[in-house]
Design a protein around this motif. Structure first.
Motif, PDB file in Angstrom:
ATOM      1  N   VAL A  16      18.185 -48.307 137.609  1.00 36.44           N
ATOM      2  CA  VAL A  16      19.561 -47.926 138.459  1.00 36.44           C
ATOM      3  C   VAL A  16      20.105 -46.382 137.889  1.00 36.44           C
ATOM      4  O   VAL A  16      19.990 -45.549 138.471  1.00 36.44           O
ATOM      5  CB  VAL A  16      20.289 -49.593 138.443  1.00 36.44           C
ATOM      6  CG1 VAL A  16      21.335 -48.734 139.565  1.00 36.44           C
ATOM      7  CG2 VAL A  16      19.630 -49.887 139.570  1.00 36.44           C
ATOM      8  N   ALA A  17      20.424 -46.690 136.569  1.00 35.50           N
ATOM      9  CA  ALA A  17      21.137 -45.564 135.947  1.00 35.50           C
ATOM     10  C   ALA A  17      20.336 -44.459 135.756  1.00 35.50           C
ATOM     11  O   ALA A  17      20.717 -43.700 135.934  1.00 35.50           O
ATOM     12  CB  ALA A  17      21.226 -46.728 134.620  1.00 35.50           C
ATOM     13  N   THR A  18      19.042 -44.455 135.938  1.00 35.84           N
ATOM     14  CA  THR A  18      17.912 -43.497 135.346  1.00 35.84           C
ATOM     15  C   THR A  18      18.005 -42.640 137.361  1.00 35.84           C
ATOM     16  O   THR A  18      18.288 -41.317 137.427  1.00 35.84           O
ATOM     17  CB  THR A  18      16.697 -43.593 135.120  1.00 35.84           C
ATOM     18  OG1 THR A  18      16.694 -44.092 134.129  1.00 35.84           O
ATOM     19  CG2 THR A  18      16.211 -42.732 134.763  1.00 35.84           C
ATOM     20  N   PHE A  19      17.800 -43.485 138.154  1.00 33.69           N
ATOM     21  CA  PHE A  19      18.059 -43.356 139.579  1.00 33.69           C
ATOM     22  C   PHE A  19      19.300 -41.730 139.551  1.00 33.69           C
ATOM     23  O   PHE A  19      19.845 -41.360 139.933  1.00 33.69           O
ATOM     24  CB  PHE A  19      18.062 -44.584 140.346  1.00 33.69           C
ATOM     25  CG  PHE A  19      18.209 -43.794 141.416  1.00 33.69           C
ATOM     26  CD1 PHE A  19      17.852 -42.969 143.161  1.00 33.69           C
ATOM     27  CD2 PHE A  19      19.606 -44.202 142.329  1.00 33.69           C
ATOM     28  CE1 PHE A  19      17.839 -42.488 143.729  1.00 33.69           C
ATOM     29  CE2 PHE A  19      20.252 -43.906 143.726  1.00 33.69           C
ATOM     30  CZ  PHE A  19      19.388 -43.366 144.464  1.00 33.69           C
ATOM     31  N   VAL A  20      20.824 -43.051 139.499  1.00 33.20           N
ATOM     32  CA  VAL A  20      21.976 -42.367 139.159  1.00 33.20           C
ATOM     33  C   VAL A  20      21.411 -41.436 138.797  1.00 33.20           C
ATOM     34  O   VAL A  20      22.340 -39.903 139.399  1.00 33.20           O
ATOM     35  CB  VAL A  20      22.839 -43.540 138.639  1.00 33.20           C
ATOM     36  CG1 VAL A  20      24.337 -42.544 139.261  1.00 33.20           C
ATOM     37  CG2 VAL A  20      22.622 -44.510 140.276  1.00 33.20           C
ATOM     38  N   PHE A  21      21.715 -40.808 137.154  1.00 28.14           N
ATOM     39  CA  PHE A  21      21.628 -39.797 136.661  1.00 28.14           C
ATOM     40  C   PHE A  21      20.697 -38.922 136.979  1.00 28.14           C
ATOM     41  O   PHE A  21      21.173 -37.724 137.255  1.00 28.14           O
ATOM     42  CB  PHE A  21      20.360 -40.455 134.915  1.00 28.14           C
ATOM     43  CG  PHE A  21      21.101 -39.557 134.451  1.00 28.14           C
ATOM     44  CD1 PHE A  21      22.492 -38.581 133.887  1.00 28.14           C
ATOM     45  CD2 PHE A  21      20.075 -38.957 133.404  1.00 28.14           C
ATOM     46  CE1 PHE A  21      21.731 -37.852 132.925  1.00 28.14           C
ATOM     47  CE2 PHE A  21      20.701 -37.931 132.321  1.00 28.14           C
ATOM     48  CZ  PHE A  21      21.720 -37.427 132.063  1.00 28.14           C
ATOM     49  N   VAL A  22      19.135 -39.104 137.407  1.00 25.51           N
ATOM     50  CA  VAL A  22      18.415 -37.964 138.053  1.00 25.51           C
ATOM     51  C   VAL A  22      19.115 -37.877 139.386  1.00 25.51           C
ATOM     52  O   VAL A  22      19.083 -36.549 139.667  1.00 25.51           O
ATOM     53  CB  VAL A  22      17.259 -38.593 137.844  1.00 25.51           C
ATOM     54  CG1 VAL A  22      16.425 -37.085 138.599  1.00 25.51           C
ATOM     55  CG2 VAL A  22      16.442 -38.790 137.013  1.00 25.51           C
ATOM     56  N   THR A  23      19.429 -38.272 140.140  1.00 23.94           N
ATOM     57  CA  THR A  23      20.284 -37.339 141.100  1.00 23.94           C
ATOM     58  C   THR A  23      21.345 -36.777 141.038  1.00 23.94           C
ATOM     59  O   THR A  23      21.281 -35.793 142.263  1.00 23.94           O
ATOM     60  CB  THR A  23      20.407 -39.214 142.643  1.00 23.94           C
ATOM     61  OG1 THR A  23      19.272 -40.179 142.935  1.00 23.94           O
ATOM     62  CG2 THR A  23      21.627 -38.596 143.869  1.00 23.94           C
ATOM     63  N   VAL A  24      22.045 -37.316 140.339  1.00 29.54           N
ATOM     64  CA  VAL A  24      23.723 -36.016 139.826  1.00 29.54           C
ATOM     65  C   VAL A  24      22.829 -34.640 139.357  1.00 29.54           C
ATOM     66  O   VAL A  24      23.116 -33.710 139.649  1.00 29.54           O
ATOM     67  CB  VAL A  24      24.075 -37.274 138.990  1.00 29.54           C
ATOM     68  CG1 VAL A  24      25.620 -35.781 138.440  1.00 29.54           C
ATOM     69  CG2 VAL A  24      24.518 -38.023 139.349  1.00 29.54           C
TER      70      VAL A  24
END
Length: 229
Positions: free
Chosen positions: A135-143
């Motif tokens: 989840v954290a990587t998804f948020v990070f890469v989305t940003v």
């Protein structure tokens, strides 16, 4: 070659600043200080090297860019090799410095490696570790994809990305030490060995899954500025 050198140096900066803060200054600055060290390292690398390679510094970010259609498979492979080399170099330098302190032990003090389960920080389960990292990587890469894409505010990408990484650390250091980056986990784990190496699969699989999902949604137009309202 310039892009690979930039990715190697940038990933070195990330590990040197972030893991170095944890190993060399952890007792003095605490978890909040470590979180900001990771975030500020990204700000430094993004503004210093971003114009050369985009400053991915992270196989999960490069995978997100590949899935989003921003880079080729061959370029992705070159980026990953450079990132792994930079992370390992960063871990080696942190170790060389830390080993100069009386009482330092690689086995006991480590190199800021990621982990989970009994004996590691909050002792969270493998399921919790997988969920957090994905989840954290998804948020990070989305940003990252949004901040560097068409319609993004010019000149602010590095700041947005670095602050996002700091925020992720503020949420999750106690869960896994925060990876969201297979290269960042690879360097310290390779030197420390033991549980850090045996648990490395979590910090490869989950971030890559989160990065790929972010890339897929961005390519579909669901998380970029020019998507239909």
């Amino acid at each position: 070659m310039k892009k690979m050198m930039a990715e190697t140096l940038g990933t070195f900066i990330l590990v040197f600043f972030g893991c170095g803060a944890a190993v060399l200054m952890g007792e003095a600055i605490g978890l909040h200080g470590i979180a900001w060290a990771f975030g500020l390292s990204i700000v430094a690398a993004a503004y210093g090297l971003g114009a050369i390679s985009g400053a991915h510094l992270n196989p999960a970010v490069s995978l997100g860019c590949l899935v989003a259609g921003r880079m080729s498979g061959a370029e992705f492979a070159r980026y990953v090799l450079a990132q792994l080399a930079g992370a390992l170099l960063g871990a080696v330098v942190v170790y060389l410095i830390a080993s100069g302190r009386a009482g330092y032990s690689l086995a006991e003090n480590g190199l800021g490696q990621n982990g989970f389960g009994p004996g590691y920080l909050g002792e969270y389960s493998v399921t919790a570790a997988l969920i957090f990292e994905a989840v954290a990587t998804f948020v990070f890469v989305t940003v990252i994809l949004g901040a560097t894409g068409p319609g993004a505010a010019a000149g602010f990408a590095g700041l947005a990305i670095g602050m996002t990484l700091a925020a992720i650390h503020l949420v999750g250091i106690n869960v896994t030490g925060v990876s969201v980056n297979p290269a960042r986990s690879f360097g310290p784990a390779l030197l420390v060995g033991g549980p850090a190496l045996s648990q490395l699969w979590v910090f490869v699989l989950a971030p890559l899954a989160g990065g790929a999902l972010a890339g897929a949604l961005h390519r579909a137009g669901l998380t970029r500025a020019n998507a239909a309202a």
